[in-house]
Design an enzyme around this catalytic site. Structure first.
Site, mmCIF file in Angstrom:
data_model
loop_
_atom_site.group_PDB
_atom_site.id
_atom_site.type_symbol
_atom_site.label_atom_id
_atom_site.label_comp_id
_atom_site.label_asym_id
_atom_site.label_seq_id
_atom_site.Cartn_x
_atom_site.Cartn_y
_atom_site.Cartn_z
ATOM 1 N N LYS A 268 0.852 -1.206 0.000
ATOM 2 C CA LYS A 268 0.000 0.000 0.000
ATOM 3 C C LYS A 268 0.884 1.251 0.000
ATOM 4 C CE LYS A 268 -1.764 1.556 4.031
ATOM 5 N NZ LYS A 268 -1.462 2.978 4.324
ATOM 6 N N ASN A 269 1.885 1.252 0.879
ATOM 7 C CA ASN A 269 2.672 2.480 1.063
ATOM 8 C C ASN A 269 3.711 2.699 -0.014
ATOM 9 O OD1 ASN A 269 1.076 2.937 3.227
ATOM 10 N ND2 ASN A 269 2.611 2.469 4.787
ATOM 11 N N CYS B 285 -5.753 7.988 9.444
ATOM 12 C CA CYS B 285 -6.013 7.251 10.691
ATOM 13 C C CYS B 285 -5.874 8.228 11.862
ATOM 14 C CB CYS B 285 -4.943 6.181 10.881
ATOM 15 S SG CYS B 285 -5.302 4.712 9.990
ATOM 16 N N ARG C 142 -0.687 14.592 13.022
ATOM 17 C CA ARG C 142 -0.326 14.431 11.601
ATOM 18 C C ARG C 142 -0.325 15.762 10.846
ATOM 19 N NH1 ARG C 142 -2.098 8.812 9.290
ATOM 20 N NH2 ARG C 142 0.024 8.905 8.498
ATOM 21 N N ASP D 248 4.467 0.926 12.076
ATOM 22 C CA ASP D 248 3.292 0.240 11.513
ATOM 23 C C ASP D 248 3.176 -1.207 11.968
ATOM 24 O OD1 ASP D 248 3.294 1.935 8.274
ATOM 25 O OD2 ASP D 248 2.757 2.572 10.295
ATOM 26 N N ARG E 129 -8.266 -0.871 4.725
ATOM 27 C CA ARG E 129 -7.451 0.183 4.111
ATOM 28 C C ARG E 129 -6.070 -0.369 3.765
ATOM 29 N NH1 ARG E 129 -7.477 5.724 7.254
ATOM 30 N NH2 ARG E 129 -6.254 6.155 5.392
HETATM 31 C C1 EPZ Z 1 3.753 7.185 6.200
HETATM 32 O O1 EPZ Z 1 2.880 8.158 6.775
HETATM 33 C C2 EPZ Z 1 2.936 5.908 6.116
HETATM 34 N N1 EPZ Z 1 1.779 6.103 5.239
HETATM 35 C C3 EPZ Z 1 2.452 5.507 7.510
HETATM 36 O O2 EPZ Z 1 1.756 4.272 7.389
HETATM 37 C C4 EPZ Z 1 3.686 5.297 8.402
HETATM 38 O O3 EPZ Z 1 3.248 5.005 9.711
HETATM 39 C C5 EPZ Z 1 4.526 6.570 8.416
HETATM 40 O O4 EPZ Z 1 4.888 6.945 7.057
HETATM 41 C C6 EPZ Z 1 5.817 6.401 9.215
HETATM 42 O O5 EPZ Z 1 6.562 5.342 8.706
HETATM 43 C C7 EPZ Z 1 1.961 6.056 3.899
HETATM 44 O O6 EPZ Z 1 3.059 5.856 3.402
HETATM 45 C C8 EPZ Z 1 0.742 6.233 3.056
HETATM 46 P P1 EPZ Z 1 5.488 10.706 8.372
HETATM 47 P P2 EPZ Z 1 3.321 9.720 6.829
HETATM 48 O O7 EPZ Z 1 5.281 11.941 7.593
HETATM 49 O O8 EPZ Z 1 4.055 10.053 5.590
HETATM 50 C C9 EPZ Z 1 5.298 14.013 11.716
HETATM 51 C C10 EPZ Z 1 -0.005 2.769 7.705
HETATM 52 O O9 EPZ Z 1 -0.449 2.217 8.714
HETATM 53 N N2 EPZ Z 1 5.138 14.953 10.610
HETATM 54 O O10 EPZ Z 1 6.801 9.969 8.281
HETATM 55 O O11 EPZ Z 1 2.146 10.506 7.182
HETATM 56 C C11 EPZ Z 1 4.034 13.159 11.887
HETATM 57 O O12 EPZ Z 1 3.083 13.846 12.670
HETATM 58 C C12 EPZ Z 1 0.355 4.244 7.742
HETATM 59 O O13 EPZ Z 1 0.202 2.193 6.601
HETATM 60 C C13 EPZ Z 1 5.200 16.321 10.897
HETATM 61 O O14 EPZ Z 1 5.369 16.729 12.040
HETATM 62 O O15 EPZ Z 1 4.337 9.680 8.070
HETATM 63 C C14 EPZ Z 1 4.547 11.928 12.576
HETATM 64 O O16 EPZ Z 1 4.629 12.167 13.961
HETATM 65 C C15 EPZ Z 1 0.054 4.872 9.092
HETATM 66 N N3 EPZ Z 1 5.040 17.211 9.877
HETATM 67 C C16 EPZ Z 1 5.958 11.770 11.996
HETATM 68 O O17 EPZ Z 1 6.297 13.026 11.395
HETATM 69 C C17 EPZ Z 1 4.834 16.800 8.575
HETATM 70 O O18 EPZ Z 1 4.713 17.663 7.677
HETATM 71 C C18 EPZ Z 1 6.041 10.685 10.929
HETATM 72 O O19 EPZ Z 1 5.163 11.044 9.914
HETATM 73 C C19 EPZ Z 1 4.775 15.412 8.306
HETATM 74 C C20 EPZ Z 1 4.934 14.505 9.341
#
Ligand code: EPZ
Length: 422
Positions: A22-23, A116, A121, A305, A397
């Protein structure tokens, strides 16, 4: 709303194949907007989130042809750059479209994305990076309006190695003028896959898998066919299911090299693991040993995850385990549900202390998020009696018909009503 029913106490046995990631698929689907010609994807997982992304692309004007796990996206008909509100609210990865749309069409608009409920986020890192590339971004009444005279390459230092922000900015930089360097970028396998896809498609990205990624802009893009790789989180979920039931399974296509941290934890829990070329063999112990400490971290650390699935494993371990969730602020919601099954866990902030119990009992539960929902299914597979899980559409999802996959391994998992939630 659909519900899963699980009857526990049966050790899983047999072989299961892992579907496409998915990711990996979601950013690659967003990246098709960069191409002037049709792009074909194979092994594209038939998941709710992928259907939502395809619906967004169609709304923009792309022609979509889908046959099972084969998807063709023809981006030549794009006439709109505003993302559909109802889908964007539900699908956080709709955000990945901002970069490509801006890069190719010099404008993009969307509402703040949903996703989610595992944390605030924010999207500040995405927007900061796009602004550095030359985008003017206005945020008003919950909507984001982006425009540019043309993106220009530059250095972008990310405060945190955000997966989505790294992907969005790589895609935005592909057509920008000049060179972009993303410093402190994410190293997840899904970044490597996205960059491999872009390079095969005629763009130029180096450094994927390291914290410094360089994108030579001005790329053209050409028609390609690309196979989505297997989903490492689904593979890890199946392995955890084998472990918690004391079963003996073979997970075919498991991307072994991307699973080092979870596999080490499964060995620590007492599992016999054999890493083979085409998958992973696992024999689980009658009762897992406690996991002294799991700390979720950006890749190659233990993946957030898989935190909830291993949390479930710890609830029946011989001893006390500690889990520290360093990536999201609210990713222990499954703890409360597991307590309804007799789990003994104490959660404070980013830490969970879990005292393993000999057995769990079935209960009526709710899946509040995708991976937390999967954790409840795993606990149900171990528990005595029947567990009913509301909110199975959240599990859909990220898992293609999870009930069928686990039933193929001898688990007693059924869905009410029978069809998966679209
Ligand atoms: C991706 O989400 C994945 N989703 C998530 O998988 C996964 O948990 C996550 O990466 C971490 O590995 C997809 O790829 C579609 P991040 P993403 O930006 O990109 C903070 C699943 O279950 N952050 O690395 O949203 C954020 O709040 C899903 O398949 C900011 O502060 O994750 C979090 O605390 C859930 N500002 C941390 O970074 C931003 O602009 C990690 O988020 C962006 C993120």
């Amino acid at each position: 709303m659909s519900k899963l029913k699980v009857v526990g106490g049966i050790p899983l046995r047999g072989e299961i194949a892992v579907h496409g990631s998915k990711n990996a698929a979601l950013p690659i689907l967003a990246a098709t907007v960069l191409f002037p010609e049709p792009v074909e994807l194979t092994n594209c997982p038939e998941l709710a989130d992928v259907r939502h992304m395809l619906a967004l692309l169609e709304e923009l004007g792309c022609r979509i042809r889908q046959q099972g796990d084969r998807v063709e996206v023809d981006p030549r008909g794009i006439t709109c750059t505003e993302l559909r509100t109802d889908i964007t609210r539900r699908l956080r990865s709709s955000l990945f479209l901002l970069g490509p749309l801006l890069s190719r069409f010099h404008e993009a608009a969307a509402v703040y994305p949903g996703g989610c409920d595992i944390g605030r986020r924010p999207i500040d890192l995405h927007l900061q990076g796009l602004r550095l590339l030359g985008a003017e971004i206005e945020e008003r009444e919950g909507r984001i309006y982006c425009r540019t005279a043309g993106l220009k390459g530059t250095d972008i230092q990310l405060d945190y190695p955000s997966v989505g922000a790294t992907e969005n900015l790589i895609m935005a930089a592909c057509i920008a003028q000049g060179v972009t360097r993303i410093i402190n970028g994410a190293c997840e396998p899904e970044i490597v896959t996205l960059c491999e896809f872009l390079n095969r498609g005629g763009f130029s990205v180096t450094g994927a898998g390291t914290p410094q990624i360089t994108i030579r802009g001005g790329g053209e893009g050409r028609s390609i066919r690309y196979e989505i790789p297997a989903d490492r989180i689904v593979a890890g979920t199946y392995l955890a299911a084998g472990a918690i039931t004391g079963g003996e399974i073979f997970v075919r296509n498991a991307p072994v090299k991307e699973l080092t941290a979870p596999l080490n934890k499964l060995r620590e829990a007492g599992c016999l693991i054999r890493e083979e070329r085409v998958g992973v063999y696992l024999k689980g112990p009658k009762r897992p040993r406690e996991l002294k400490k799991i700390e979720t971290r950006p890749y190659p650390g233990f993946p957030t995850d898989l935190q909830s699935q291993f949390f479930a494993l710890c609830t029946v371990a011989r001893g006390t385990s500690l889990i520290v969730e360093n990536v999201f602020e609210n990713r222990f919601v499954h703890g409360e549900e597991l307590q309804k099954m007799g789990a003994l866990c104490h959660i404070r902030g980013d830490m969970a202390v879990i005292r393993g119990v000999k057995s769990l009992h079935g209960a009526d539960l709710t899946a509040h998020d995708l991976r937390g929902g999967a954790a409840l299914v795993l606990a149900g597979l171990r528990a005595e009696g029947m567990t009913r899980i509301e909110g199975a559409q959240r599990i859909d999802r990220g898992y293609v018909r999870l009930e069928e996959a686990l039933s193929a391994l001898g688990g007693r998992v059924t869905r009410e009503p029978p069809e998966a939630n679209v």
